[in-house]
Scaffold this active site. Structure first.
Site, short mmCIF file in Angstrom:
data_model
loop_
_atom_site.label_atom_id
_atom_site.label_comp_id
_atom_site.label_asym_id
_atom_site.label_seq_id
_atom_site.Cartn_x
_atom_site.Cartn_y
_atom_site.Cartn_z
N ASP A 75 -2.68 -4.84 0.43
CA ASP A 75 -2.23 -6.17 0.85
C ASP A 75 -2.88 -6.66 2.14
O ASP A 75 -3.22 -7.83 2.26
CB ASP A 75 -0.70 -6.23 0.96
CG ASP A 75 -0.09 -5.12 1.80
OD1 ASP A 75 -0.83 -4.34 2.43
OD2 ASP A 75 1.15 -5.04 1.83
N MET A 134 0.82 -1.21 0.00
CA MET A 134 0.00 0.00 0.00
C MET A 134 0.86 1.27 0.00
O MET A 134 2.08 1.21 0.15
CB MET A 134 -0.90 0.00 1.23
CG MET A 134 -1.90 -1.15 1.25
SD MET A 134 -2.88 -1.24 2.77
CE MET A 134 -3.93 0.22 2.58
N HIS A 135 0.20 2.40 -0.18
CA HIS A 135 0.75 3.74 0.07
C HIS A 135 1.78 4.25 -0.94
O HIS A 135 2.10 5.43 -0.93
CB HIS A 135 1.37 3.85 1.47
CG HIS A 135 0.58 3.25 2.57
ND1 HIS A 135 -0.71 3.63 2.85
CD2 HIS A 135 0.91 2.28 3.47
CE1 HIS A 135 -1.15 2.92 3.88
NE2 HIS A 135 -0.20 2.10 4.27
#
Length: 485
Positions: free
Chosen positions: A237, A78-79
């Protein structure tokens, strides 16, 4: 029919082939490099993700009738900030979730814009890993690159874009950008304004199981598949892993001991803790979840074993550990700084309490316990919200250790359910694809049908009491050390 799940990790992409019945037919992993151009920075080339995903899918589907593949679902790290220009060229390497360069931007967001406003706009506050601070960093430090940005996306969505041409994301992954109004599952106009971007630069939002497109003809041809293969939006995830472990519906819990560590609690109701110590995100099942994330979990054990002890035989190192709950050595697991609940990129790992009789096994034990204590910090925040959790699923590389599972059960005072198939985000991705293709009506139905518990680690009263005492000591270490970081 077959369904492919993709887990776009930090060190490798893991691919899983699943039959409609839930039977796992094959698993393949393909590595790609990670770059650290400056201390605390962490980057990857998006092109590597796509190339290795395609190579992995080819290998994954060798020996089957590829025309029987119906859908693909992608879970992933992520991110990360992926930026494309108007000609769909990657502008710069992706800035990853574990990159620590955005200290000034996080400070600006949390203290100048204000945590109350951020929480009101997005249900979260700024953390160094989130995407919005990275956008601000790019605007300030790479203005020429920033001017070229036509599309902003997350890592897994870059792979989906290359596969389908669909500029999209799902709400669970978008929740970690600090750009999403999590409660209402829509982009936050206020946050776009703060970051100097427009909605046109952001992907279209979908639920995780929704179909975003089909394979481009040239991609289908390269993979030997039909161009009717459906690609679903997928999930971040942790949300994908939660689907894969059946952590869906109300009040379910999953602990992940991967590179990072998470405690993930699914909820039908939207909720935020008063200090925003936990992330409040949308879930891949259509509802919500709370998540505490520590940046270093199994990676602490990997670092300790490989870099310091110079061994990869993790099991042998753990064999010498006998007396649980009696270790006088403590380990603060902040090798990359920390997210939940401290939100401090400057925090660092510490061994505390060694003496002349401290053994190698004591140190190894302290690392395993330190990660468990760190996760408990987040569990305590959830408990402060009145959330009562009695048991948890467990997944991730670290969960393969029976000793670590036992430590987790007793530090947390939770029953720990061990699953038949612990394949995390890749399995979750395949399950979401099966729902998107209509093989199952919804995420909760497929989870109930396919996820099987094969063992439960029960907490032991005496050990729980010993660990309670140790945890109270552990809790005092971070605030004591904080001024020194």
């Amino acid at each position: 029919m077959y369904y492919i799940g993709v887990d776009l990790g930090t060190s490798a992409v893991k691919l899983l082939l699943m039959e409609e019945s839930g039977k796992i037919c094959n698993i393949v992993s393909k590595e790609y490099p990670l770059f650290f151009p400056h201390p605390g920075w962490s980057e990857q080339k998006p092109e590597d993700w796509f190339a290795q995903s395609l190579a992995g899918i080819k290998e994954l589907t060798e020996g089957i009738d590829r025309k029987q593949v119906a859908g693909i679902g992608i879970g992933g790290q992520m991110h990360g900030l992926v930026t494309l220009d108007s000609e769909d060229k990657v502008i710069r390497p992706a800035i990853l979730w574990n990159d620590g360069r955005t200290g000034a931007e996080v400070d600006y967001l949390n203290n100048t814009i204000g945590k109350d406003k951020l929480s009101e706009y997005t249900a979260n506050i700024a953390f160094a890993g989130f995407t919005a601070p990275k956008i601000l960093w790019m605007q300030k430090n790479e203005p020429e690159n920033f001017k070229r940005v036509a599309k902003i996306m997350l890592p897994k969505d870059y792979v989906a874009y290359c596969m389908t041409g669909s500029f999209c994301t799902d709400v669970s992954d978008a929740s970690g950008m600090l750009l999403l109004d999590v409660k209402n599952r829509t982009w936050s106009k206020e946050m776009m304004e703060i970051c100097g971007i427009t909605e046109a630069q952001l992907p279209k939002l979908y639920e995780s199981w929704q179909v975003v497109g089909t394979l481009k003809p040239e991609v289908a041809e390269e993979l030997g598949m039909s161009s009717d293969v459906k690609v679903v939006a997928g999930a971040g995830d942790n949300a994908a892993a939660a689907v894969g472990t059946g952590t869906v519906g109300d009040g379910q819990c999953n602990i992940s001991l991967g590179t990072s560590g998470t405690i993930f609690i699914s909820s039908k109701e939207f909720g935020v803790d008063e200090n925003n110590a936990l992330h409040s995100f949308d879930h891949a099942d259509g509802s919500y979840h709370l998540m505490g994330c520590m940046l270093s979990a199994a990676s602490c054990n990997k670092w300790w074993s490989e870099e310091i002890l110079k061994t990869t035989d993790f099991a042998a190192e753990q064999k010498a550990i006998e007396k649980l709950g009696e270790n006088n050595v403590f380990f603060l697991p902040y090798l990359m700084g920390e997210r939940s609940p401290h939100n401090n990129p400057d925090a660092r790992a510490v061994f505390f309490g060694m003496s002349m009789d401290t053994t190698r096994a004591d140190m190894t034990q302290a690392v395993l316990e330190g990660v468990a204590f760190g996760l408990r910090d987040s569990l305590e925040v959830a408990r402060s919200l009145g959330i009562q959790i009695e048991r948890t699923k467990i997944c991730g590389g670290g969960a393969k250790s029976p000793l670590w599972r036992k430590i987790i059960a007793n530090v947390m005072n939770l029953k720990v359910d061990v699953l038949e198939n612990e394949e995390g985000p890749a399995l979750g991705g395949a399950m979401l694809a099966a729902v998107g293709c209509g093989a199952y009506p919804d995420v909760e139905t497929i989870a109930a049908k396919l996820v099987k518990v094969v063992d439960t680690v029960e907490p032991e009263e005496e050990l729980v009491a010993k660990y309670e005492e140790k945890y109270q000591k552990f809790k005092q270490l971070y605030p004591t050390m904080k001024p020194l970081f």
